[in-house]
Design a protein around this motif. Structure first.
Motif, PDB file in Angstrom:
ATOM      1  N   ASP A  42       3.837   9.940  -7.680  1.00 22.13           N
ATOM      2  CA  ASP A  42       4.742  10.252  -8.787  1.00 22.13           C
ATOM      3  C   ASP A  42       3.958  10.486 -10.080  1.00 22.13           C
ATOM      4  OD1 ASP A  42       6.867   9.989  -7.063  1.00 22.13           O
ATOM      5  OD2 ASP A  42       7.441   7.977  -7.761  1.00 22.13           O
ATOM      6  N   ALA A  43       2.918   9.679 -10.311  1.00 23.99           N
ATOM      7  CA  ALA A  43       2.087   9.851 -11.501  1.00 23.99           C
ATOM      8  C   ALA A  43       1.356  11.190 -11.465  1.00 23.99           C
ATOM      9  CB  ALA A  43       1.090   8.705 -11.620  1.00 23.99           C
ATOM     10  N   GLU A  44       0.892  11.586 -10.280  1.00 24.79           N
ATOM     11  CA  GLU A  44       0.212  12.880 -10.157  1.00 24.79           C
ATOM     12  C   GLU A  44       1.175  14.038 -10.398  1.00 24.79           C
ATOM     13  OE1 GLU A  44      -1.530  12.543  -6.283  1.00 24.79           O
ATOM     14  OE2 GLU A  44      -3.360  11.607  -7.063  1.00 24.79           O
ATOM     15  N   GLU A  45       2.427  13.901  -9.928  1.00 24.76           N
ATOM     16  CA  GLU A  45       3.429  14.940 -10.186  1.00 24.76           C
ATOM     17  C   GLU A  45       3.732  15.042 -11.673  1.00 24.76           C
ATOM     18  OE1 GLU A  45       6.833  14.066  -7.771  1.00 24.76           O
ATOM     19  OE2 GLU A  45       5.748  14.414  -5.895  1.00 24.76           O
ATOM     20  N   ALA A  46       3.853  13.902 -12.342  1.00 23.15           N
ATOM     21  CA  ALA A  46       4.091  13.904 -13.781  1.00 23.15           C
ATOM     22  C   ALA A  46       2.903  14.514 -14.515  1.00 23.15           C
ATOM     23  CB  ALA A  46       4.354  12.488 -14.277  1.00 23.15           C
ATOM     24  N   ALA A  47       1.691  14.234 -14.037  1.00 23.17           N
ATOM     25  CA  ALA A  47       0.492  14.809 -14.650  1.00 23.17           C
ATOM     26  C   ALA A  47       0.479  16.324 -14.492  1.00 23.17           C
ATOM     27  CB  ALA A  47      -0.752  14.197 -14.032  1.00 23.17           C
ATOM     28  N   ALA A  48       0.920  16.808 -13.334  1.00 20.56           N
ATOM     29  CA  ALA A  48       0.968  18.252 -13.107  1.00 20.56           C
ATOM     30  C   ALA A  48       1.968  18.920 -14.057  1.00 20.56           C
ATOM     31  CB  ALA A  48       1.342  18.547 -11.662  1.00 20.56           C
ATOM     32  N   LYS A  49       3.095  18.231 -14.321  1.00 21.93           N
ATOM     33  CA  LYS A  49       4.083  18.775 -15.257  1.00 21.93           C
ATOM     34  C   LYS A  49       3.547  18.773 -16.686  1.00 21.93           C
ATOM     35  CE  LYS A  49       8.139  17.385 -12.598  1.00 21.93           C
ATOM     36  NZ  LYS A  49       9.277  16.450 -12.548  1.00 21.93           N
ATOM     37  N   ALA A  76       0.827  -1.205   0.000  1.00 24.09           N
ATOM     38  CA  ALA A  76       0.000   0.000   0.000  1.00 24.09           C
ATOM     39  C   ALA A  76       0.864   1.259   0.000  1.00 24.09           C
ATOM     40  CB  ALA A  76      -0.938  -0.001   1.196  1.00 24.09           C
ATOM     41  N   HIS A  77       1.916   1.265   0.798  1.00 20.67           N
ATOM     42  CA  HIS A  77       2.788   2.431   0.867  1.00 20.67           C
ATOM     43  C   HIS A  77       3.495   2.665  -0.471  1.00 20.67           C
ATOM     44  CE1 HIS A  77       5.266   5.478   2.704  1.00 20.67           C
ATOM     45  NE2 HIS A  77       6.352   4.870   2.265  1.00 20.67           N
ATOM     46  N   LYS A  78       3.995   1.581  -1.067  1.00 23.50           N
ATOM     47  CA  LYS A  78       4.703   1.682  -2.338  1.00 23.50           C
ATOM     48  C   LYS A  78       3.754   2.159  -3.447  1.00 23.50           C
ATOM     49  CE  LYS A  78       7.679  -1.587  -3.041  1.00 23.50           C
ATOM     50  NZ  LYS A  78       8.290  -2.872  -3.399  1.00 23.50           N
ATOM     51  N   LEU A  79       2.521   1.639  -3.464  1.00 23.41           N
ATOM     52  CA  LEU A  79       1.551   2.036  -4.472  1.00 23.41           C
ATOM     53  C   LEU A  79       1.158   3.499  -4.322  1.00 23.41           C
ATOM     54  CD1 LEU A  79      -0.768  -1.110  -4.490  1.00 23.41           C
ATOM     55  CD2 LEU A  79       0.907  -0.444  -6.211  1.00 23.41           C
ATOM     56  N   GLU A  80       1.110   3.958  -3.074  1.00 19.84           N
ATOM     57  CA  GLU A  80       0.793   5.363  -2.826  1.00 19.84           C
ATOM     58  C   GLU A  80       1.881   6.263  -3.410  1.00 19.84           C
ATOM     59  OE1 GLU A  80       0.481   8.058   1.134  1.00 19.84           O
ATOM     60  OE2 GLU A  80      -0.675   6.193   1.151  1.00 19.84           O
ATOM     61  N   LYS A  81       3.141   5.851  -3.275  1.00 26.07           N
ATOM     62  CA  LYS A  81       4.247   6.622  -3.833  1.00 26.07           C
ATOM     63  C   LYS A  81       4.188   6.632  -5.360  1.00 26.07           C
ATOM     64  CE  LYS A  81       9.301   6.973  -3.872  1.00 26.07           C
ATOM     65  NZ  LYS A  81       9.280   7.506  -5.215  1.00 26.07           N
ATOM     66  N   LYS A 105      -2.328   7.982 -20.041  1.00 29.49           N
ATOM     67  CA  LYS A 105      -2.734   7.274 -18.818  1.00 29.49           C
ATOM     68  C   LYS A 105      -1.481   6.933 -18.021  1.00 29.49           C
ATOM     69  CE  LYS A 105      -6.907   5.379 -20.808  1.00 29.49           C
ATOM     70  NZ  LYS A 105      -7.674   4.181 -21.118  1.00 29.49           N
ATOM     71  N   LEU A 106      -1.179   7.752 -17.020  1.00 29.00           N
ATOM     72  CA  LEU A 106       0.020   7.573 -16.217  1.00 29.00           C
ATOM     73  C   LEU A 106      -0.160   6.534 -15.111  1.00 29.00           C
ATOM     74  CD1 LEU A 106       0.839  11.343 -15.966  1.00 29.00           C
ATOM     75  CD2 LEU A 106       2.079   9.672 -17.319  1.00 29.00           C
ATOM     76  N   HIS A 107      -1.382   6.384 -14.642  1.00 23.81           N
ATOM     77  CA  HIS A 107      -1.725   5.461 -13.563  1.00 23.81           C
ATOM     78  C   HIS A 107      -3.179   5.096 -13.778  1.00 23.81           C
ATOM     79  CE1 HIS A 107      -2.787   4.411  -9.321  1.00 23.81           C
ATOM     80  NE2 HIS A 107      -1.553   3.954  -9.293  1.00 23.81           N
ATOM     81  N   LYS A 108      -3.665   4.043 -13.137  1.00 23.50           N
ATOM     82  CA  LYS A 108      -5.053   3.671 -13.395  1.00 23.50           C
ATOM     83  C   LYS A 108      -6.041   4.729 -12.921  1.00 23.50           C
ATOM     84  CE  LYS A 108      -5.522   0.457  -9.503  1.00 23.50           C
ATOM     85  NZ  LYS A 108      -5.821  -0.939  -9.189  1.00 23.50           N
ATOM     86  N   GLU A 109      -5.613   5.619 -12.033  1.00 15.34           N
ATOM     87  CA  GLU A 109      -6.487   6.692 -11.565  1.00 15.34           C
ATOM     88  C   GLU A 109      -6.036   8.073 -12.025  1.00 15.34           C
ATOM     89  OE1 GLU A 109      -6.562   6.225  -7.338  1.00 15.34           O
ATOM     90  OE2 GLU A 109      -7.245   4.155  -7.458  1.00 15.34           O
TER      91      GLU A 109
END
Length: 147
Positions: free
Chosen positions: A64-71, A55-60, A131-135
């Motif tokens: 990271d996907a959200e940061e890439a999406a912001a960029k 769970a912790h690793k998936l959260e990271k 699609k960087l991550h499933k969410e």
């Protein structure tokens, strides 16, 4: 037939998802190629324990996907292609050209994560979804111009 996916499969699900597929597809393709296992009660327990530990690793990974999406937010692309006199493209613009244009701007995005809904065969403005991550997904507008 219920199976647990061992890797992301387009139009079916993501890694560690429990999905229902037709018996032949599961038995003859997914399980022999190692892309899935049968969702037995013991396999489900092992999956639950794995997910708890990861769970912790998936959260990271999601962060990271959200940061890439912001960029990627606000990035627009211009793709130059060879065009006939009527404005029709020779061939079409696909996710490969979009991935190349993104890499020229400094974003290393796998071409398999880029989805272009409409077939791009004319000069104009279009949108691609990364699609960087499933969410997490980002919509990138791109324009096709004559070379």
């Amino acid at each position: 037939m219920e199976i647990i996916l061992k890797e992301d499969i387009t139009n079916l699900g993501y890694k560690n998802d429990i999905v229902t597929v037709k018996s032949g597809y599961g038995r003859n393709y997914l399980i022999p190629t190692g892309k899935a296992v049968i969702a037995s009660p013991s396999a489900k327990k092992m999956l639950a324990e794995d997910l708890k530990q990861r769970a912790h690793k998936l959260e990271k990974i999601k962060k990271d996907a959200e940061e890439a999406a912001a960029k990627l937010e606000g990035v627009t692309l211009t793709i130059a292609t060879k065009v006939s006199s009527t404005g029709t493209i020779f061939g079409s613009v696909s996710n490969i050209q979009i991935a190349d244009a993104l890499s020229k701007k400094g974003f290393e995005i796998d071409r398999k994560t880029i989805v272009v809904k409409d077939s791009v065969k004319e000069v104009g403005s279009y949108k691609a979804i990364v699609k960087l991550h499933k969410e997490v997904s980002v919509e990138i507008p791109f324009e096709v111009v004559a070379e």
